[in-house]
Design a protein around this motif. Sequence first.
Motif, PDB file in Angstrom:
ATOM      1  N   ILE A 133     -11.661  -1.542   9.196  1.00 57.89           N
ATOM      2  CA  ILE A 133     -11.349  -1.181  10.573  1.00 57.89           C
ATOM      3  C   ILE A 133     -10.087  -0.319  10.637  1.00 57.89           C
ATOM      4  CG2 ILE A 133     -10.599  -2.155  12.784  1.00 57.89           C
ATOM      5  CD1 ILE A 133     -12.552  -4.520  12.139  1.00 57.89           C
ATOM      6  N   ASN A 134      -9.106  -0.652   9.830  1.00 57.01           N
ATOM      7  CA  ASN A 134      -7.848   0.110   9.831  1.00 57.01           C
ATOM      8  C   ASN A 134      -8.070   1.563   9.428  1.00 57.01           C
ATOM      9  OD1 ASN A 134      -4.837   0.204   9.936  1.00 57.01           O
ATOM     10  ND2 ASN A 134      -5.070   0.607   7.739  1.00 57.01           N
ATOM     11  N   ARG A 135      -9.077   1.805   8.619  1.00 59.99           N
ATOM     12  CA  ARG A 135      -9.353   3.171   8.152  1.00 59.99           C
ATOM     13  C   ARG A 135     -10.191   3.966   9.153  1.00 59.99           C
ATOM     14  NH1 ARG A 135     -11.836   2.370   2.400  1.00 59.99           N
ATOM     15  NH2 ARG A 135     -11.985   4.642   2.556  1.00 59.99           N
ATOM     16  N   GLY A 136     -10.738   3.271  10.127  1.00 59.90           N
ATOM     17  CA  GLY A 136     -11.490   3.946  11.174  1.00 59.90           C
ATOM     18  C   GLY A 136     -12.946   4.172  10.818  1.00 59.90           C
ATOM     19  N   ASP A 137     -13.744   4.398  11.858  1.00 60.43           N
ATOM     20  CA  ASP A 137     -15.176   4.668  11.716  1.00 60.43           C
ATOM     21  C   ASP A 137     -15.862   3.625  10.849  1.00 60.43           C
ATOM     22  OD1 ASP A 137     -17.501   6.059  12.227  1.00 60.43           O
ATOM     23  OD2 ASP A 137     -17.273   7.386  10.493  1.00 60.43           O
ATOM     24  N   CYS A 138     -15.588   2.348  11.168  1.00 60.87           N
ATOM     25  CA  CYS A 138     -16.136   1.222  10.411  1.00 60.87           C
ATOM     26  C   CYS A 138     -17.318   0.624  11.157  1.00 60.87           C
ATOM     27  CB  CYS A 138     -15.043   0.167  10.209  1.00 60.87           C
ATOM     28  SG  CYS A 138     -15.591  -1.341   9.378  1.00 60.87           S
ATOM     29  N   ALA A 139     -18.374   0.332  10.444  1.00 55.50           N
ATOM     30  CA  ALA A 139     -19.572  -0.231  11.068  1.00 55.50           C
ATOM     31  C   ALA A 139     -19.331  -1.609  11.648  1.00 55.50           C
ATOM     32  CB  ALA A 139     -20.710  -0.296  10.050  1.00 55.50           C
ATOM     33  N   LEU A 140     -18.184  -2.246  11.299  1.00 56.37           N
ATOM     34  CA  LEU A 140     -17.851  -3.562  11.846  1.00 56.37           C
ATOM     35  C   LEU A 140     -17.092  -3.459  13.161  1.00 56.37           C
ATOM     36  CD1 LEU A 140     -16.829  -5.419   8.558  1.00 56.37           C
ATOM     37  CD2 LEU A 140     -19.021  -5.518   9.765  1.00 56.37           C
TER      38      LEU A 140
ATOM     39  N   LEU B   4     -22.627  -0.767   4.831  1.00 57.12           N
ATOM     40  CA  LEU B   4     -22.751  -1.264   6.203  1.00 57.12           C
ATOM     41  C   LEU B   4     -23.007  -0.129   7.182  1.00 57.12           C
ATOM     42  CD1 LEU B   4     -19.998  -4.032   6.211  1.00 57.12           C
ATOM     43  CD2 LEU B   4     -22.477  -4.292   5.936  1.00 57.12           C
ATOM     44  N   THR B   5     -22.373   1.008   6.952  1.00 54.56           N
ATOM     45  CA  THR B   5     -22.669   2.183   7.779  1.00 54.56           C
ATOM     46  C   THR B   5     -24.132   2.578   7.624  1.00 54.56           C
ATOM     47  OG1 THR B   5     -20.394   2.993   7.581  1.00 54.56           O
ATOM     48  CG2 THR B   5     -22.088   4.610   8.167  1.00 54.56           C
ATOM     49  N   GLU B   6     -24.606   2.560   6.404  1.00 61.28           N
ATOM     50  CA  GLU B   6     -26.006   2.870   6.111  1.00 61.28           C
ATOM     51  C   GLU B   6     -26.940   1.873   6.786  1.00 61.28           C
ATOM     52  OE1 GLU B   6     -27.460   4.367   1.920  1.00 61.28           O
ATOM     53  OE2 GLU B   6     -27.494   2.166   1.985  1.00 61.28           O
TER      54      GLU B   6
END
Length: 519
Positions: free
Chosen positions: A289-296, A353-355
């Motif tokens: 989440i801290n890195r951004g654009d997270c599927a979570l 997870l993005t996939e």
Amino acid sequence: MRRWVGATGAGLALLMAVTACSESVDGQAEEATFSVGAGPTPSLDRFYGQTIRWESCAAYADQEVTGYPEDRSDCATITVPVDYENPDGDAADIAIFRVRASGDKVGSLLMNPGGPGASGVEFMAGQAQSFGSLDLGKRFDLIGFDPRGIGRSTPQIRCFTAQERDEARAETLVDMSPAGIAKIEAENRADADKCAQRVGTDFLAHVGTVDVVKDMDVLRAALGDDKLNYLGYSYGTKIGSAYAEQFPTKVRAMVNDGAVDPSANPVDENIRQLAGFQSTFDAFAADCINRGDCALGDDPAAATTRFQELTRPLIDKPAPTSDGRPLSYGDAMTGAGQAMYSDALWEPLRDALTELAGGRGDTLLRLADLYEGRDAAGYYTNSTDAFTAIRCVDDPRLTDQAEIDRLDVEGRRAAPFTDDGRGTGKGARDVCAFWPVPPTSAPHDLNIPNLPTTVVISTTNDPATPYQAGVDLAAQLGARLITFEGAQHTASLEGHDCVDDAVTEYFVNLTLPDEGLKC
């Protein structure tokens, strides 16, 4: 490594001086004199006094894949009795991979990567180049071995065909209704029966740790070492502590990294392990989440819920993959669990997870294959079959329904990211409840008065072998404890100078780490 439990729901030694003839790498015989702990009867002398005939490692490991240094590596097998109480009966062969010391040799250093079920031959082949360049590789012959039944040792523990493994992984068994539990238990009983038929109960009865450490003492003697030097990772710490218990006067130096507590109740141990995986999942999620654009999503507090939303639909509708095998819910959880062992796998899990959010499961399936020991051609190692067989004879059978239910309920609570949402407060008996041979070990506190001071390493946020297990093992062994602060499974010989310097100084010079050392 210490394999995780997966998604919720689913005498004195007779001392003799002998002269043995071992073969050097150029085929010339070299004399080696050593003391032998010949075991309970003189009939074991032929095993302790055997000659190791070293040869090329070509038939043991793929050099192109592993990159092991051919000029320093050689391999062999030794013979051990299947049943040490009947040494004139059937025998087994133990495969060995050696990286020869490049400097002033202290002795041999045996290493085990864990599991149970992991191949020490493959481990050493893969690490030979890096380990051989270390100070330890200059001063010790580094020895990887496949414990009985595993890898290139024979006979093998192989219960299922590759097709059967694929089919089992594709099936999702999460129905915890009475009918669902009955189906799960029927399949577990059938699996136990099949393994008995294909491997044989005579061998299955002797695949446990109590026999592995006897093999390790035979190997120690055959290598020409009066006393053992040993580095065990994860389940390998169980081998280490069991060897120390059986052969305390034969230990020179021992490091146990990523400890399994031999006194732990298996149910409590599983629950603690699940809690460890949840803690590591939380750390992964926060990083993602801290890195951004997270599927979570963007809220760490909601990451477990979001993960459930991504994975639970797979129960009813597996995700397609380019492999042609759909991603099942069980494989998704296995793949996610594999990524918890090291933050080096967090990036692939993030991508996976993005996939998955986009409807596909390729990367999670590859992570699951890595854990399950399946290659791209569909071939499986026997690590999973061996894991089950060894666990079923090392641990007491879990047949008390109240304890089975407690494991299911408290396991879901300890690791909600693994919760499939189908819990009913009831659990199913696992395959070990139906195992065709009885356990050969039981949880107990260690009390080894003649053991020299050894070393235990425990990592603060280790998902598979929680930190407290290392504290407890160190107390039982009277060992020096090194605390490594990190979120990973095991820490030695991975480039952490504080840990590696202490380990090297201990093995080479028997200098113990400072009390309370933290790295």
